[in-house]
Design a protein around this motif. Sequence first.
Motif, PDB file in Angstrom:
ATOM      1  N   LYS A   1       0.824  -1.196   0.000  1.00  0.00           N
ATOM      2  CA  LYS A   1       0.000   0.000   0.000  1.00  0.00           C
ATOM      3  C   LYS A   1       0.865   1.255   0.000  1.00  0.00           C
ATOM      4  N   LYS A   2       0.504   2.209  -0.835  1.00  0.00           N
ATOM      5  CA  LYS A   2       1.229   3.467  -0.953  1.00  0.00           C
ATOM      6  C   LYS A   2       0.880   4.381   0.224  1.00  0.00           C
ATOM      7  N   THR A   3       1.875   5.040   0.813  1.00  0.00           N
ATOM      8  CA  THR A   3       1.651   5.981   1.908  1.00  0.00           C
ATOM      9  C   THR A   3       1.362   7.354   1.317  1.00  0.00           C
ATOM     10  N   VAL A   4       0.224   7.927   1.696  1.00  0.00           N
ATOM     11  CA  VAL A   4      -0.162   9.251   1.223  1.00  0.00           C
ATOM     12  C   VAL A   4       0.460  10.277   2.161  1.00  0.00           C
ATOM     13  N   THR A   5       1.133  11.278   1.595  1.00  0.00           N
ATOM     14  CA  THR A   5       1.790  12.304   2.405  1.00  0.00           C
ATOM     15  C   THR A   5       1.223  13.681   2.088  1.00  0.00           C
ATOM     16  N   ARG A   6       1.337  14.564   3.063  1.00  0.00           N
ATOM     17  CA  ARG A   6       0.919  15.951   2.908  1.00  0.00           C
ATOM     18  C   ARG A   6       1.927  16.846   3.623  1.00  0.00           C
ATOM     19  N   LYS A   7       1.928  18.113   3.243  1.00  0.00           N
ATOM     20  CA  LYS A   7       2.851  19.098   3.813  1.00  0.00           C
ATOM     21  C   LYS A   7       2.153  19.905   4.903  1.00  0.00           C
ATOM     22  N   CYS A   8       2.823  20.093   6.018  1.00  0.00           N
ATOM     23  CA  CYS A   8       2.310  20.904   7.122  1.00  0.00           C
ATOM     24  C   CYS A   8       2.348  22.375   6.710  1.00  0.00           C
ATOM     25  N   ALA A   9       1.251  23.086   6.930  1.00  0.00           N
ATOM     26  CA  ALA A   9       1.163  24.507   6.571  1.00  0.00           C
ATOM     27  C   ALA A   9       1.991  25.382   7.504  1.00  0.00           C
ATOM     28  N   GLY A  10       2.450  24.828   8.622  1.00  0.00           N
ATOM     29  CA  GLY A  10       3.259  25.599   9.562  1.00  0.00           C
ATOM     30  C   GLY A  10       4.736  25.462   9.322  1.00  0.00           C
ATOM     31  N   CYS A  11       5.251  24.231   9.447  1.00  0.00           N
ATOM     32  CA  CYS A  11       6.694  24.001   9.349  1.00  0.00           C
ATOM     33  C   CYS A  11       7.163  23.620   7.951  1.00  0.00           C
TER      34      CYS A  11
ATOM     35  N   ASP B   1      -2.281  10.631   7.673  1.00  0.00           N
ATOM     36  CA  ASP B   1      -3.025  10.253   8.878  1.00  0.00           C
ATOM     37  C   ASP B   1      -2.415  10.793  10.172  1.00  0.00           C
ATOM     38  N   GLU B   2      -1.225  11.385  10.127  1.00  0.00           N
ATOM     39  CA  GLU B   2      -0.600  11.986  11.307  1.00  0.00           C
ATOM     40  C   GLU B   2      -0.908  13.477  11.438  1.00  0.00           C
ATOM     41  N   LEU B   3      -1.592  14.060  10.456  1.00  0.00           N
ATOM     42  CA  LEU B   3      -1.840  15.494  10.427  1.00  0.00           C
ATOM     43  C   LEU B   3      -3.289  15.829  10.758  1.00  0.00           C
ATOM     44  N   ILE B   4      -3.514  17.062  11.163  1.00  0.00           N
ATOM     45  CA  ILE B   4      -4.850  17.584  11.419  1.00  0.00           C
ATOM     46  C   ILE B   4      -5.289  18.300  10.145  1.00  0.00           C
ATOM     47  N   ARG B   5      -6.494  18.006   9.663  1.00  0.00           N
ATOM     48  CA  ARG B   5      -6.983  18.622   8.429  1.00  0.00           C
ATOM     49  C   ARG B   5      -7.972  19.734   8.751  1.00  0.00           C
ATOM     50  N   ILE B   6      -7.752  20.870   8.123  1.00  0.00           N
ATOM     51  CA  ILE B   6      -8.677  21.997   8.185  1.00  0.00           C
ATOM     52  C   ILE B   6      -9.239  22.119   6.778  1.00  0.00           C
TER      53      ILE B   6
ATOM     54  N   GLY C   1     -14.144  19.506   0.021  1.00  0.00           N
ATOM     55  CA  GLY C   1     -13.673  20.877   0.060  1.00  0.00           C
ATOM     56  C   GLY C   1     -12.161  20.954  -0.027  1.00  0.00           C
ATOM     57  N   ARG C   2     -11.657  22.170   0.026  1.00  0.00           N
ATOM     58  CA  ARG C   2     -10.219  22.409  -0.056  1.00  0.00           C
ATOM     59  C   ARG C   2      -9.610  22.217   1.322  1.00  0.00           C
ATOM     60  N   GLY C   3      -8.581  21.408   1.416  1.00  0.00           N
ATOM     61  CA  GLY C   3      -7.988  21.091   2.710  1.00  0.00           C
ATOM     62  C   GLY C   3      -6.595  21.662   2.895  1.00  0.00           C
ATOM     63  N   ALA C   4      -6.257  21.890   4.146  1.00  0.00           N
ATOM     64  CA  ALA C   4      -4.918  22.279   4.555  1.00  0.00           C
ATOM     65  C   ALA C   4      -4.568  21.402   5.750  1.00  0.00           C
ATOM     66  N   TYR C   5      -3.297  21.138   5.930  1.00  0.00           N
ATOM     67  CA  TYR C   5      -2.870  20.210   6.971  1.00  0.00           C
ATOM     68  C   TYR C   5      -1.898  20.875   7.922  1.00  0.00           C
ATOM     69  N   LEU C   6      -1.948  20.408   9.181  1.00  0.00           N
ATOM     70  CA  LEU C   6      -1.099  20.947  10.231  1.00  0.00           C
ATOM     71  C   LEU C   6      -0.642  19.789  11.103  1.00  0.00           C
TER      72      LEU C   6
ATOM     73  N   SER D   1       0.997  18.134  14.677  1.00  0.00           N
ATOM     74  CA  SER D   1       0.487  18.275  16.043  1.00  0.00           C
ATOM     75  C   SER D   1       1.387  19.091  16.971  1.00  0.00           C
ATOM     76  N   LYS D   2       2.278  19.887  16.439  1.00  0.00           N
ATOM     77  CA  LYS D   2       3.163  20.712  17.265  1.00  0.00           C
ATOM     78  C   LYS D   2       2.580  22.119  17.406  1.00  0.00           C
ATOM     79  N   GLN D   3       2.567  22.603  18.639  1.00  0.00           N
ATOM     80  CA  GLN D   3       2.028  23.936  18.927  1.00  0.00           C
ATOM     81  C   GLN D   3       2.790  25.015  18.150  1.00  0.00           C
ATOM     82  N   GLU D   4       4.125  24.873  18.052  1.00  0.00           N
ATOM     83  CA  GLU D   4       4.919  25.885  17.355  1.00  0.00           C
ATOM     84  C   GLU D   4       4.591  25.943  15.857  1.00  0.00           C
ATOM     85  N   CYS D   5       4.140  24.829  15.290  1.00  0.00           N
ATOM     86  CA  CYS D   5       3.750  24.832  13.870  1.00  0.00           C
ATOM     87  C   CYS D   5       2.480  25.654  13.663  1.00  0.00           C
ATOM     88  N   LEU D   6       1.559  25.559  14.603  1.00  0.00           N
ATOM     89  CA  LEU D   6       0.342  26.374  14.512  1.00  0.00           C
ATOM     90  C   LEU D   6       0.704  27.850  14.588  1.00  0.00           C
ATOM     91  N   GLU D   7       1.598  28.199  15.508  1.00  0.00           N
ATOM     92  CA  GLU D   7       1.983  29.602  15.650  1.00  0.00           C
ATOM     93  C   GLU D   7       2.695  30.108  14.390  1.00  0.00           C
TER      94      GLU D   7
END
Length: 91
Positions: A5-15, A22-27, A45-50, A52-58
């Motif tokens: 099975k292929k692993t689907v990856t996404r980029k964090c909008a913070g870091c 599956d390790e990211l939070i989707r907005i 809808g259009r998604g963005a990923y973050l 789980s690090k507080q500093e990435c949100l900031e």
Amino acid sequence: MSKGKKTVTRKCAGCGEIYPKDELIRIVREPSGEISLDSTGKTAGRGAYLCSKQECLEKAVKRKGLERSLKAPIGQDIYERLREILGKYAE
């Protein structure tokens, strides 16, 4: 021969790091324009990923990374809910 099975990856909008989806939070910005947190990862809808690090949100707030990814302004209520969720991850 099975390829596995292929692993689907996404980029964090913070870091900007790339993580498995599956390790990211989707907005998501739904077609109606409403912005919400997507716990299922399947809301239309259009998604963005973050991650789980507080500093990435900031970083995402400061650089407007989520707003750029979603192509829409984000209210403070969404940021506050994200801070609450990330606070639970830190515990």
